[in-house]
Motif scaffolding. Structure first.
Motif, PDB file in Angstrom:
ATOM      1  N   PRO A  62     -18.683   1.179  -1.462  1.00 17.76           N
ATOM      2  CA  PRO A  62     -17.693   2.326  -1.144  1.00 17.76           C
ATOM      3  C   PRO A  62     -17.860   3.058  -2.348  1.00 17.76           C
ATOM      4  N   GLY A  63     -19.114   2.853  -3.462  1.00 22.49           N
ATOM      5  CA  GLY A  63     -18.725   4.001  -4.448  1.00 22.49           C
ATOM      6  C   GLY A  63     -17.229   3.612  -5.127  1.00 22.49           C
ATOM      7  N   ASP A  64     -16.971   4.907  -5.716  1.00 25.41           N
ATOM      8  CA  ASP A  64     -15.968   5.027  -6.205  1.00 25.41           C
ATOM      9  C   ASP A  64     -14.452   5.129  -4.998  1.00 25.41           C
ATOM     10  N   ARG A  65     -14.348   5.283  -3.772  1.00 20.42           N
ATOM     11  CA  ARG A  65     -13.728   4.932  -3.052  1.00 20.42           C
ATOM     12  C   ARG A  65     -12.400   3.750  -3.363  1.00 20.42           C
ATOM     13  N   THR A  66     -11.161   4.074  -3.152  1.00 23.83           N
ATOM     14  CA  THR A  66      -9.992   3.259  -2.482  1.00 23.83           C
ATOM     15  C   THR A  66     -10.506   2.506  -2.229  1.00 23.83           C
ATOM     16  N   LEU A  67      -9.336   1.100  -2.452  1.00 18.53           N
ATOM     17  CA  LEU A  67      -9.332   0.322  -1.479  1.00 18.53           C
ATOM     18  C   LEU A  67      -8.438   0.343  -0.301  1.00 18.53           C
ATOM     19  N   LEU A  68      -7.640   1.394  -0.450  1.00 18.70           N
ATOM     20  CA  LEU A  68      -6.670   2.143   0.370  1.00 18.70           C
ATOM     21  C   LEU A  68      -8.066   2.488   1.397  1.00 18.70           C
ATOM     22  N   ASP A  69      -8.466   3.515   1.154  1.00 20.74           N
ATOM     23  CA  ASP A  69      -9.829   4.143   1.821  1.00 20.74           C
ATOM     24  C   ASP A  69     -10.686   3.107   2.948  1.00 20.74           C
ATOM     25  N   VAL A  70     -10.714   2.555   1.864  1.00 17.32           N
ATOM     26  CA  VAL A  70     -11.650   0.774   2.352  1.00 17.32           C
ATOM     27  C   VAL A  70     -10.293  -0.123   3.297  1.00 17.32           C
ATOM     28  N   LEU A  71     -10.148  -0.047   3.401  1.00 16.30           N
ATOM     29  CA  LEU A  71      -8.573  -0.894   4.155  1.00 16.30           C
ATOM     30  C   LEU A  71      -8.620   0.016   5.267  1.00 16.30           C
ATOM     31  N   ARG A  72      -8.124   1.397   5.375  1.00 16.21           N
ATOM     32  CA  ARG A  72      -7.613   2.191   6.166  1.00 16.21           C
ATOM     33  C   ARG A  72      -8.916   2.644   7.136  1.00 16.21           C
ATOM     34  N   ASP A  73     -10.011   2.867   6.679  1.00 11.15           N
ATOM     35  CA  ASP A  73     -10.932   3.315   7.114  1.00 11.15           C
ATOM     36  C   ASP A  73     -11.832   2.541   7.625  1.00 11.15           C
ATOM     37  N   GLU A  74     -12.385   1.476   7.191  1.00 10.12           N
ATOM     38  CA  GLU A  74     -13.293   0.805   7.244  1.00 10.12           C
ATOM     39  C   GLU A  74     -13.129  -0.283   8.323  1.00 10.12           C
ATOM     40  N   PHE A  75     -11.914  -0.483   7.444  1.00  6.78           N
ATOM     41  CA  PHE A  75     -11.270  -2.269   8.428  1.00  6.78           C
ATOM     42  C   PHE A  75     -10.755  -2.045   9.516  1.00  6.78           C
ATOM     43  N   GLY A  76     -10.028  -0.557   9.463  1.00  9.51           N
ATOM     44  CA  GLY A  76      -8.808  -0.511  10.415  1.00  9.51           C
ATOM     45  C   GLY A  76      -7.632  -0.344  10.159  1.00  9.51           C
ATOM     46  N   LEU A  77      -7.143  -0.909   8.984  1.00 11.01           N
ATOM     47  CA  LEU A  77      -5.597  -1.669   8.042  1.00 11.01           C
ATOM     48  C   LEU A  77      -5.539  -0.956   8.333  1.00 11.01           C
ATOM     49  N   LYS A  78      -4.559  -0.513   8.745  1.00 10.31           N
ATOM     50  CA  LYS A  78      -2.525   0.656   8.389  1.00 10.31           C
ATOM     51  C   LYS A  78      -1.998   0.330   7.713  1.00 10.31           C
ATOM     52  N   GLY A  79      -1.266  -0.847   7.649  1.00  6.63           N
ATOM     53  CA  GLY A  79      -0.452  -1.295   7.003  1.00  6.63           C
ATOM     54  C   GLY A  79      -0.212  -0.182   5.836  1.00  6.63           C
ATOM     55  N   ALA A  80      -0.361  -0.605   4.807  1.00  5.67           N
ATOM     56  CA  ALA A  80      -0.842  -0.306   3.719  1.00  5.67           C
ATOM     57  C   ALA A  80      -0.927   1.695   4.031  1.00  5.67           C
ATOM     58  N   LYS A  81       0.285   2.409   3.254  1.00  5.19           N
ATOM     59  CA  LYS A  81       0.070   3.807   3.623  1.00  5.19           C
ATOM     60  C   LYS A  81       0.125   4.714   1.855  1.00  5.19           C
ATOM     61  N   TYR A  82      -0.488   6.035   2.169  1.00  8.90           N
ATOM     62  CA  TYR A  82      -0.719   7.040   1.205  1.00  8.90           C
ATOM     63  C   TYR A  82       0.404   7.474   1.164  1.00  8.90           C
ATOM     64  N   GLY A  83       1.114   7.551  -0.396  1.00  7.02           N
ATOM     65  CA  GLY A  83       2.258   7.972  -0.372  1.00  7.02           C
ATOM     66  C   GLY A  83       2.210   9.046  -1.364  1.00  7.02           C
ATOM     67  N   CYS A  84       1.674   8.818  -2.946  1.00  6.84           N
ATOM     68  CA  CYS A  84       1.737   9.781  -3.953  1.00  6.84           C
ATOM     69  C   CYS A  84       0.306   9.647  -4.496  1.00  6.84           C
ATOM     70  N   GLY A  85      -0.526   9.128  -4.501  1.00  5.96           N
ATOM     71  CA  GLY A  85      -1.692   8.726  -4.650  1.00  5.96           C
ATOM     72  C   GLY A  85      -1.880   8.506  -6.533  1.00  5.96           C
ATOM     73  N   LYS A  86      -0.552   8.298  -6.780  1.00  6.88           N
ATOM     74  CA  LYS A  86      -0.834   8.265  -7.898  1.00  6.88           C
ATOM     75  C   LYS A  86       0.019   6.462  -8.384  1.00  6.88           C
ATOM     76  N   ALA A  87      -0.197   5.616  -7.620  1.00  2.00           N
ATOM     77  CA  ALA A  87       0.436   4.547  -8.115  1.00  2.00           C
ATOM     78  C   ALA A  87       2.007   4.667  -8.110  1.00  2.00           C
ATOM     79  N   GLN A  88       3.130   5.606  -7.739  1.00  2.00           N
ATOM     80  CA  GLN A  88       3.956   5.580  -8.417  1.00  2.00           C
ATOM     81  C   GLN A  88       5.354   5.132  -7.801  1.00  2.00           C
ATOM     82  N   CYS A  89       4.782   5.546  -6.078  1.00  2.60           N
ATOM     83  CA  CYS A  89       5.784   5.086  -5.014  1.00  2.60           C
ATOM     84  C   CYS A  89       5.598   3.457  -4.150  1.00  2.60           C
ATOM     85  N   GLY A  90       5.029   2.841  -3.934  1.00  2.00           N
ATOM     86  CA  GLY A  90       4.755   1.658  -3.609  1.00  2.00           C
ATOM     87  C   GLY A  90       4.045   1.545  -2.212  1.00  2.00           C
TER      88      GLY A  90
END
Length: 162
Positions: free
Chosen positions: A19-47
């Motif tokens: 994935p190069g510098d892709r985030t774990l969130l992107d890989v989990l959602r886009d590659e593995f179809g695991l949608k539980g974790a959500k994109y919120g703030c993109g800055k590790a501040q909302c959880g």
């Protein structure tokens, strides 16, 4: 030669083209179809993007996927029983105590509660508030969230005595 990254996600080895510098969130959602974790703030501040790495909460929106290699990654989908689909006690408690309103923050709340209860099976309200200091619920269901964690702790302690 194809570069791949192997991750252990919810107990199973998973491969993804490097994935190069892709985030774990992107890989989990886009590659593995695991949608539980959500994109919120993109800055590790909302959880909203919280996953467990070796049992500890981590913000998948800022964690590079390659940093998770060699570690056990658990997502919201990995908390339920893999055979029966039965929800874990934390998930059950959040439903019972109505610990979510819109549900957007729910992933982070459940994952943080799971991590807390693994290390502290009898947390005080202060312990719960401290554990959730980096989780944001914009709907204002904080009292229900605290009650959900307290209920999950009760359920877990009750299960140990059975």
């Amino acid at each position: 030669m194809t570069n791949t990254l192997e991750l252990i996600v919810n107990g199973a080895a998973r491969r993804v083209p490097h994935p190069g510098d892709r985030t774990l969130l992107d890989v989990l959602r886009d590659e593995f179809g695991l949608k539980g974790a959500k994109y919120g703030c993109g800055k590790a501040q909302c959880g909203a993007c919280t996953v467990l790495i070796d049992g500890s909460p981590a913000r998948a929106c800022v964690l590079r996927a390659k940093r998770a290699a060699g570690h056990e990654v658990t997502t919201l989908e990995g908390l339920a029983d893999p055979v029966t689909g039965t929800l874990c006690m934390v998930q059950k408690a959040f439903l019972e105590c109505e610990g979510a309103q819109c549900g957007y923050c729910l992933n982070g709340m459940v994952m943080t509660a799971t991590a807390l209860l693994r290390v502290n099976p009898s947390p005080t309200r202060g312990d719960i508030c401290a554990a959730f200091r980096h989780n944001l619920c914009r709907c204002g269901t904080h009292l229900e969230i605290i009650a959900s964690v307290e209920r999950a702790a009760e359920l877990m302690r009750g299960a140990q005595h059975e």
